[in-house]
Structure formats: structure tokens, C-alpha cells
Design an enzyme around this catalytic site. Structure first.
Site, PDB file in Angstrom:
ATOM      1  N   HIS A 101       0.841  -1.194   0.000  1.00 10.73           N
ATOM      2  CA  HIS A 101       0.000   0.000   0.000  1.00 10.73           C
ATOM      3  C   HIS A 101       0.876   1.244   0.000  1.00 10.73           C
ATOM      4  O   HIS A 101       2.096   1.159   0.151  1.00 10.73           O
ATOM      5  CB  HIS A 101      -0.904   0.016   1.242  1.00 10.73           C
ATOM      6  CG  HIS A 101      -0.128   0.203   2.516  1.00 10.73           C
ATOM      7  ND1 HIS A 101       0.517  -0.832   3.155  1.00 10.73           N
ATOM      8  CD2 HIS A 101       0.161   1.323   3.243  1.00 10.73           C
ATOM      9  CE1 HIS A 101       1.142  -0.365   4.232  1.00 10.73           C
ATOM     10  NE2 HIS A 101       0.949   0.928   4.299  1.00 10.73           N
TER      11      HIS A 101
ATOM     12  N   HIS B 188       5.568   6.190  -0.763  1.00 12.18           N
ATOM     13  CA  HIS B 188       6.369   4.995  -1.040  1.00 12.18           C
ATOM     14  C   HIS B 188       5.533   3.737  -0.824  1.00 12.18           C
ATOM     15  O   HIS B 188       4.484   3.771  -0.164  1.00 12.18           O
ATOM     16  CB  HIS B 188       7.599   4.950  -0.125  1.00 12.18           C
ATOM     17  CG  HIS B 188       7.246   4.782   1.328  1.00 12.18           C
ATOM     18  ND1 HIS B 188       6.860   5.837   2.124  1.00 12.18           N
ATOM     19  CD2 HIS B 188       7.209   3.678   2.121  1.00 12.18           C
ATOM     20  CE1 HIS B 188       6.590   5.400   3.336  1.00 12.18           C
ATOM     21  NE2 HIS B 188       6.789   4.095   3.362  1.00 12.18           N
TER      22      HIS B 188
END
Length: 236
Positions: free
Chosen positions: A72, A154
Site C-alpha cells: 500500500h 512509497h
């Protein structure tokens, strides 16, 4: 009396089904998500394409892969949240109106302090940054502490990566660009569970006086749509 809490965070889930329009039909039209999972599983080969498996295993520890279902993009980490704080955040998040956006993840980064290896983007969407900013401000309004640092979008790929493995950042390799389109954001809960073991492994662990460490699963509690930009024809 101790109030019950849940360990929560806002994040962008990665769509498992969207096909990469630039992928060749000869490759089976793999989705960016499945390309990313394969890349993570074979990271050693991408970093050191000419090294033998023996050299790689002896010289480099790239830590533990994040399970595919846990991949995620974190927007705002909340930590342990009370029911009242959760209700406030749910109500506020439903008021957010930000257009859907795409991100190209194009490089690997490493944080020694947390020992995490991650996939990042050099060109973060302004919509993404605005979404993260609004959610972090909401968290502060709910009394949830937020670290005063620059937001770095990220996808965490590996955990428990020793600092010695940072050498991969100095190597040249081609991992390609992973393009993802995001149409929703969500509130996720971090849950621990005990992985099932075979009877033989469990018996051995009992004899050694050790238990298999609990694993973590991220589950979406609620999801909100990002705005889909209407075409001129739809607007008319």
C-alpha cells in the site's frame, strides 16, 4: 479504565486488477500489481543479475518481503486510535474531494532507522500531496500526533533489511516503472494474527521453548472514492 484502541492508518490500496496498457499482450497482460509482486520476490536477481545464488545468499540479506496483500501507499499513520477519534476521522474523511490520480514508482530507497526497503516516486502528484496533507491535518485535529517531516510517498517492499544491504542503492539495474492509478483512499487497521504451522514445526517450537512470531495483516475498514474527472461530452 483503559479505553479500547485500534491501530489505524490512512492509505491508498493498490488495485490488483487494472492492466498495464503498455504491457505487451505476449506477456499475458500482467497487471502492474502482479509485476510489482514478482519484482519484489526476485529482487536479488534484479540487483545482482550476474551473481550466483550462492553468492547472493551468503553476501546479501534483503530482509523479509511484505506480503502481497499488505502492499500500500501510506497517507497518514495514526497509531492507536480511540473510538471517538475514529468516529471523528471517518466523518471528516467523507468530506474530502480530490481528483483521482496516477503515480509512477521508479526507484528504490532505504531507511536505516526503520530498516525498510521501499519503492518511491520522483514525481509525486499534487493531488496525492494535497490528500496526504489534509488527512494529516485531520489527524492533528483529532488529537493524533503527526511527525514533523516531509511526506515521502512509497510502497514498502522489504522489512528488517540490515544496513549492509544498502549497497544495492549503489548498483545499476533495470526494474522498470510501476504505474498505478488510484481512484479510492481508505482507512486501514493493522491486525496481528498467529500463522498456522504444521504439527511437526509446532512440536519442534514447543521443545525449543519458542513460538512463531505473530504476523500482521492490513484490512480496509472504510473506503472513499476520489473524484473522476468528467469529459467535456459528459459535462454537456
Amino acid at each position: 479504565m483503559h479505553k479500547p484502541t485500534e491501530r489505524l492508518f490512512f492509505a491508498l490500496g493498490i488495485d490488483h486488477t487494472l492492466v498495464d496498457p503498455f504491457d505487451s499482450p505476449n506477456n499475458g497482460r500482467k497487471t502492474p500489481f502482479h509485476r510489482l509482486c514478482h519484482f519484489n520476490q526476485t529482487l536479488h536477481q534484479h540487483c545482482f543479475p550476474t551473481a550466483t545464488s550462492e553468492i547472493i545468499n551468503n553476501a546479501l540479506d534483503l530482509g523479509r518481503c511484505v506480503p502481497e496483500e499488505n502492499l500500500h501507499v501510506t497517507l497518514a499513520f495514526l497509531g492507536n486510535i480511540t473510538p471517538a477519534q475514529k468516529a471523528f476521522l471517518l466523518a471528516q474523511a467523507s468530506q474530502i474531494t480530490i481528483p483521482a490520480f496516477s503515480l509512477n514508482f521508479d526507484h528504490i530507497g532505504y531507511w536505516p532507522s526503520s530498516r525498510m526497503l521501499w519503492l518511491g516516486t520522483h514525481q509525486a502528484s499534487n493531488h496525492l500531496l494535497d490528500l496526504a496533507r489534509q488527512l494529516q491535518q485531520m489527524a492533528k485535529a483529532a488529537g493524533v500526533h503527526q511527525l514533523d517531516r516531509t511526506y515521502v510517498p512509497h510502497i514498502t517492499l522489504r522489512k528488517q533489511v540490515p544496513p549492509s544491504s544498502q549497497v544495492i542503492l549503489d548498483r545499476q539495474y533495470e526494474q522498470g516503472i510501476f504505474s498505478f492509478h488510484f481512484q479510492h483512499f481508505g482507512l486501514y487497521i493493522s491486525e496481528q494474527f498467529q500463522a498456522k504451522q504444521s504439527q511437526a514445526k509446532q512440536s519442534q517450537a514447543d521443545l525449543q521453548g519458542s513460538n512463531h512470531p505473530p504476523q500482521v495483516h492490513y484490512r480496509c475498514l472504510h473506503q472513499w472514492p476520489l473524484q473522476i474527472k468528467k469529459s467535456k461530452q459528459d459535462a454537456e
